[in-house]
Design a protein around this motif. Sequence first.
Motif, short mmCIF file in Angstrom:
data_model
loop_
_atom_site.label_atom_id
_atom_site.label_comp_id
_atom_site.label_asym_id
_atom_site.label_seq_id
_atom_site.Cartn_x
_atom_site.Cartn_y
_atom_site.Cartn_z
N SER A 180 0.71 -1.38 0.07
CA SER A 180 0.01 0.11 -0.05
C SER A 180 0.87 1.31 0.12
O SER A 180 0.39 2.38 -0.10
CB SER A 180 -0.92 0.02 1.06
OG SER A 180 -0.03 0.10 2.46
N SER A 196 2.23 6.80 0.92
CA SER A 196 0.90 5.70 0.55
C SER A 196 0.55 5.96 -1.07
O SER A 196 1.13 7.06 -1.74
CB SER A 196 -0.50 6.31 1.38
OG SER A 196 -0.83 7.58 0.61
N LYS A 197 0.24 4.95 -1.75
CA LYS A 197 -0.12 4.79 -3.17
C LYS A 197 -1.20 5.98 -3.31
O LYS A 197 -0.98 6.55 -4.39
CB LYS A 197 -0.62 3.42 -3.39
CG LYS A 197 0.43 2.72 -3.56
CD LYS A 197 0.15 1.29 -4.31
CE LYS A 197 1.46 0.41 -4.38
NZ LYS A 197 0.94 -0.88 -5.13
N GLU A 198 -2.16 6.36 -2.40
CA GLU A 198 -3.08 7.45 -2.71
C GLU A 198 -2.31 8.66 -2.99
O GLU A 198 -2.54 9.58 -4.00
CB GLU A 198 -4.08 7.33 -1.60
CG GLU A 198 -4.96 6.25 -1.53
CD GLU A 198 -4.24 4.87 -1.03
OE1 GLU A 198 -3.51 5.17 -0.04
OE2 GLU A 198 -4.74 3.99 -1.15
N ALA A 247 1.02 9.00 -3.70
CA ALA A 247 1.78 8.94 -5.03
C ALA A 247 0.83 9.46 -6.20
O ALA A 247 1.39 10.00 -6.96
CB ALA A 247 2.17 7.66 -4.92
N ARG A 248 -0.54 8.92 -6.23
CA ARG A 248 -1.43 9.16 -7.21
C ARG A 248 -1.89 10.76 -7.37
O ARG A 248 -1.73 11.04 -8.28
CB ARG A 248 -2.81 8.25 -7.21
CG ARG A 248 -2.49 6.90 -7.69
CD ARG A 248 -3.76 6.01 -7.50
NE ARG A 248 -3.66 4.47 -7.49
CZ ARG A 248 -3.37 3.55 -6.60
NH1 ARG A 248 -3.83 4.23 -5.36
NH2 ARG A 248 -3.15 2.58 -6.90
N ALA A 249 -1.91 11.22 -6.08
CA ALA A 249 -2.16 12.77 -5.86
C ALA A 249 -0.77 13.58 -6.33
O ALA A 249 -0.94 14.38 -7.33
CB ALA A 249 -2.49 13.14 -4.60
N ILE A 298 1.50 12.46 -8.72
CA ILE A 298 1.18 12.33 -10.21
C ILE A 298 0.67 13.30 -10.80
O ILE A 298 0.87 13.87 -11.87
CB ILE A 298 0.95 10.52 -10.59
CG1 ILE A 298 2.24 10.00 -10.04
CG2 ILE A 298 0.85 10.68 -12.01
CD1 ILE A 298 2.00 8.56 -10.22
N ARG A 299 -0.77 13.15 -10.27
CA ARG A 299 -1.86 14.17 -10.96
C ARG A 299 -1.19 15.68 -10.72
O ARG A 299 -1.39 16.54 -11.77
CB ARG A 299 -3.08 14.16 -10.06
CG ARG A 299 -3.93 12.90 -10.56
CD ARG A 299 -5.53 12.83 -10.16
NE ARG A 299 -5.49 13.11 -8.52
CZ ARG A 299 -5.60 12.02 -7.82
NH1 ARG A 299 -5.20 10.85 -8.21
NH2 ARG A 299 -5.69 12.24 -6.37
N GLU A 358 1.34 16.01 -13.45
CA GLU A 358 0.96 16.16 -14.73
C GLU A 358 0.17 17.52 -14.94
O GLU A 358 0.58 18.15 -16.02
CB GLU A 358 -0.16 15.22 -14.93
CG GLU A 358 0.61 13.82 -15.27
CD GLU A 358 -0.49 12.54 -15.29
OE1 GLU A 358 -1.63 12.98 -15.12
OE2 GLU A 358 -0.09 11.62 -15.73
#
Length: 133
Positions: A97, A116-118, A120-122, A124-125, A128
């Motif tokens: 996770s 956290s992976k969440e 990490a996704r934020a 990345i967003r 971008e």
Amino acid sequence: MQEENNLQPLQLQIAALRAAEPAADGAAILLKADALLAGERRSLAIAIMRDLAPLVAVTLLAKAAEAGTVPGEANAPPVPPALECLGIGAVATQDPSRVRLHLQFDNGLMLPAEISKEAARALIRGLESELKS
């Protein structure tokens, strides 16, 4: 009758960070530094609990960025970045996770951080979005 507290603030300034290593029990990171305490140079060790290490790192970088400017001065020079980050790498962790990031700086230092992976996704967003503008 209450006694008045006559404690003076401690005048401590880190002059140089000599080493950072895990404490023997693994629960903390031990920073070995030279410091100015009330104007006198001393060696000291500071233990930072592992879960607080990323916060301490960010705080130290922010303070380094503030150095050399006079707050509120109209002609203050622009604040340079504390360190130039050359790149970030993602590394697998034992916990599925989480993601471990390695930030590589221009002075050769690397700062590892787990998120956290969440988060990490934020990140990345956000990257971008910034790259599109």
